[in-house]
Structure formats: C-alpha cells, structure tokens
Design an enzyme around this catalytic site. Sequence first.
Site, PDB file in Angstrom:
ATOM      1  N   CYS A   4      13.974  10.268   4.499  1.00  0.00           N
ATOM      2  CA  CYS A   4      15.192  11.220   4.693  1.00  0.00           C
ATOM      3  C   CYS A   4      16.109  10.553   5.613  1.00  0.00           C
ATOM      4  CB  CYS A   4      14.668  12.409   5.389  1.00  0.00           C
ATOM      5  SG  CYS A   4      16.089  13.727   5.801  1.00  0.00           S
ATOM      6  N   CYS A   7      16.578  12.461   9.087  1.00  0.00           N
ATOM      7  CA  CYS A   7      15.635  11.917  10.110  1.00  0.00           C
ATOM      8  C   CYS A   7      15.891  10.472  10.704  1.00  0.00           C
ATOM      9  CB  CYS A   7      14.483  12.019   9.141  1.00  0.00           C
ATOM     10  SG  CYS A   7      13.759  13.776   8.799  1.00  0.00           S
ATOM     11  N   ASP A  30      30.962  13.225  10.190  1.00  0.00           N
ATOM     12  CA  ASP A  30      30.476  12.697   8.739  1.00  0.00           C
ATOM     13  C   ASP A  30      30.977  11.694   8.378  1.00  0.00           C
ATOM     14  OD1 ASP A  30      29.681  15.021   6.230  1.00  0.00           O
ATOM     15  OD2 ASP A  30      30.702  13.164   5.894  1.00  0.00           O
ATOM     16  N   HIS A  46      12.720  17.653  10.963  1.00  0.00           N
ATOM     17  CA  HIS A  46      12.875  18.039   9.502  1.00  0.00           C
ATOM     18  C   HIS A  46      12.072  19.395   9.294  1.00  0.00           C
ATOM     19  CE1 HIS A  46      14.005  16.626   5.339  1.00  0.00           C
ATOM     20  NE2 HIS A  46      13.135  17.641   5.128  1.00  0.00           N
ATOM     21  N   ASN A  87      25.640  23.969   2.659  1.00  0.00           N
ATOM     22  CA  ASN A  87      25.492  23.871   1.138  1.00  0.00           C
ATOM     23  C   ASN A  87      24.075  23.891   0.563  1.00  0.00           C
ATOM     24  OD1 ASN A  87      28.092  23.308   0.933  1.00  0.00           O
ATOM     25  ND2 ASN A  87      27.959  21.253   1.240  1.00  0.00           N
ATOM     26  N   GLY A  93      26.650  21.456  -3.942  1.00  0.00           N
ATOM     27  CA  GLY A  93      27.177  20.346  -3.354  1.00  0.00           C
ATOM     28  C   GLY A  93      26.290  19.743  -2.282  1.00  0.00           C
ATOM     29  N   HIS A  98      17.857  17.584   4.364  1.00  0.00           N
ATOM     30  CA  HIS A  98      17.636  17.863   5.483  1.00  0.00           C
ATOM     31  C   HIS A  98      18.452  18.770   6.033  1.00  0.00           C
ATOM     32  CE1 HIS A  98      16.224  16.177   9.714  1.00  0.00           C
ATOM     33  NE2 HIS A  98      17.196  17.221   9.969  1.00  0.00           N
ATOM     34  N   HIS A 100      21.323  21.230   7.371  1.00  0.00           N
ATOM     35  CA  HIS A 100      22.363  20.554   8.411  1.00  0.00           C
ATOM     36  C   HIS A 100      23.843  21.623   8.028  1.00  0.00           C
ATOM     37  CE1 HIS A 100      23.062  18.684   4.334  1.00  0.00           C
ATOM     38  NE2 HIS A 100      24.246  18.647   4.468  1.00  0.00           N
ATOM     39  N   HIS A 102      27.845  21.793   8.383  1.00  0.00           N
ATOM     40  CA  HIS A 102      29.234  21.207   8.486  1.00  0.00           C
ATOM     41  C   HIS A 102      30.126  21.930   9.222  1.00  0.00           C
ATOM     42  CE1 HIS A 102      28.700  18.551   4.762  1.00  0.00           C
ATOM     43  NE2 HIS A 102      28.026  19.442   4.320  1.00  0.00           N
TER      44      HIS A 102
HETATM   45  P1  5GP Z   1      25.848  17.819   1.810  1.00  0.00           P
HETATM   46  O1  5GP Z   1      26.542  17.231   0.896  1.00  0.00           O
HETATM   47  O2  5GP Z   1      24.350  17.510   1.719  1.00  0.00           O
HETATM   48  O3  5GP Z   1      26.208  19.055   2.274  1.00  0.00           O
HETATM   49  O4  5GP Z   1      26.475  16.874   3.125  1.00  0.00           O
HETATM   50  C1  5GP Z   1      25.842  15.723   3.537  1.00  0.00           C
HETATM   51  C2  5GP Z   1      27.117  15.092   4.409  1.00  0.00           C
HETATM   52  O5  5GP Z   1      26.446  13.704   4.759  1.00  0.00           O
HETATM   53  C3  5GP Z   1      28.196  14.614   3.373  1.00  0.00           C
HETATM   54  O6  5GP Z   1      29.278  15.284   3.632  1.00  0.00           O
HETATM   55  C4  5GP Z   1      28.247  13.063   3.567  1.00  0.00           C
HETATM   56  O7  5GP Z   1      29.449  12.586   3.771  1.00  0.00           O
HETATM   57  C5  5GP Z   1      27.447  12.900   4.693  1.00  0.00           C
HETATM   58  N1  5GP Z   1      26.830  11.619   4.948  1.00  0.00           N
HETATM   59  C6  5GP Z   1      26.122  10.958   3.534  1.00  0.00           C
HETATM   60  N2  5GP Z   1      25.693   9.853   4.238  1.00  0.00           N
HETATM   61  C7  5GP Z   1      25.920   9.822   5.640  1.00  0.00           C
HETATM   62  C8  5GP Z   1      25.506   8.692   6.562  1.00  0.00           C
HETATM   63  O8  5GP Z   1      24.868   7.637   6.328  1.00  0.00           O
HETATM   64  N3  5GP Z   1      26.100   8.830   7.783  1.00  0.00           N
HETATM   65  C9  5GP Z   1      27.126  10.061   7.945  1.00  0.00           C
HETATM   66  N4  5GP Z   1      27.470   9.905   9.306  1.00  0.00           N
HETATM   67  N5  5GP Z   1      27.127  10.948   7.165  1.00  0.00           N
HETATM   68  C10 5GP Z   1      26.757  10.866   5.813  1.00  0.00           C
HETATM   69 ZN    ZN Z   2      14.809  14.950   7.321  1.00  0.00          ZN
END
Ligand code: 5GP
Ligand code: ZN
Length: 114
Positions: A4, A7, A30, A46, A87, A93, A98, A100, A102
């Site tokens: 993950c 993680c 992000d 996790h 999300n 999206g 894991h 989270h 925003h």
């Molecule tokens: P989700 O789309 O799952 O709601 O959000 C995942 C977020 O993780 C996205 O906004 C994406 O830009 C961010 N993200 C993906 N890979 C990485 C990474 O390696 N480092 C950081 N800091 N953010 C990441």
């Molecule tokens: Zn995780």
Amino acid sequence: MADCLFCKIAVGSIPSERVEETERVLAFRDINPAAPTHVLLIPKEHVADSAAQIRSEHGEMLAELFELAARIAEDEHLADGWRLVTNVGAGAGQSVFHLHMHLLGGRPFGWPPG
Ligand code: 5GP
Ligand code: ZN
C-alpha cells in the site's frame, strides 16, 4: 499492508512532504495538488481501505484527524473556507485504497462539486 502506497508513506519508506503528524494521523502534501493547499490526512495504520469501512472503533483516530485538519487550515490561512473530501470507490475518483481525506483550500469551490 505490504503493498500500500500510503502505508509506505506513513513509515517513511516512500518520501513525502510532511505537514504535521499526531499519534495516529499523518498529514502530507498531495503530489498532484488540486488547489493551492492540498493536504492528505491518513491514519498511520491501515485501518480501512475507504470511509465505507469506518467503524465506531475508529472514532478517536477520526477525531484526531478532524482536529489536525482544522489546525492545518488555520496554519495555512484558509479562513475564507476549506473543504475535506473523501472519495469512496474508483467511480468517485478513489485511486489509493488506504483511508484518506483531502484538505483543500486557497481557492473558491463551487457547490455542488463537479
Ligand atoms: P484518491 O484519488 O484516492 O482520493 O486520492 C489519492 C491522492 O493521492 C491523489 O490526489 C494523488 O495525487 C495522491 N498521490 C498519489 N500518489 C502519491 C504519492 O506518491 N505521493 C503523494 N504525496 N501523493 C500521492
Ligand atoms: Zn495502507
């Protein structure tokens, strides 16, 4: 979880721009920001793939997460307004499974979201 991304960010084996952390929660920027402030808040453990798996036992961690989000919003001078988004599922999206949230701020947001 072994494979993950978040993680690995939580334990530091993948680098991130950390903003702040508490006992149970880590906040980092992000990598692909959607607003001038775009911080991700994650439980270090996790405990859930998404908000769909949240249970009452996660209550203290979530309270910590919300409190940390508000503190960061203050530190980042987001008095005009900020948004917390989670999300659930690829159709909404979600790309990292894991739990989270925003934290978005620094520009106006419309409602309803696009
Ligand atoms: P989700 O789309 O799952 O709601 O959000 C995942 C977020 O993780 C996205 O906004 C994406 O830009 C961010 N993200 C993906 N890979 C990485 C990474 O390696 N480092 C950081 N800091 N953010 C990441
Ligand atoms: Zn995780």
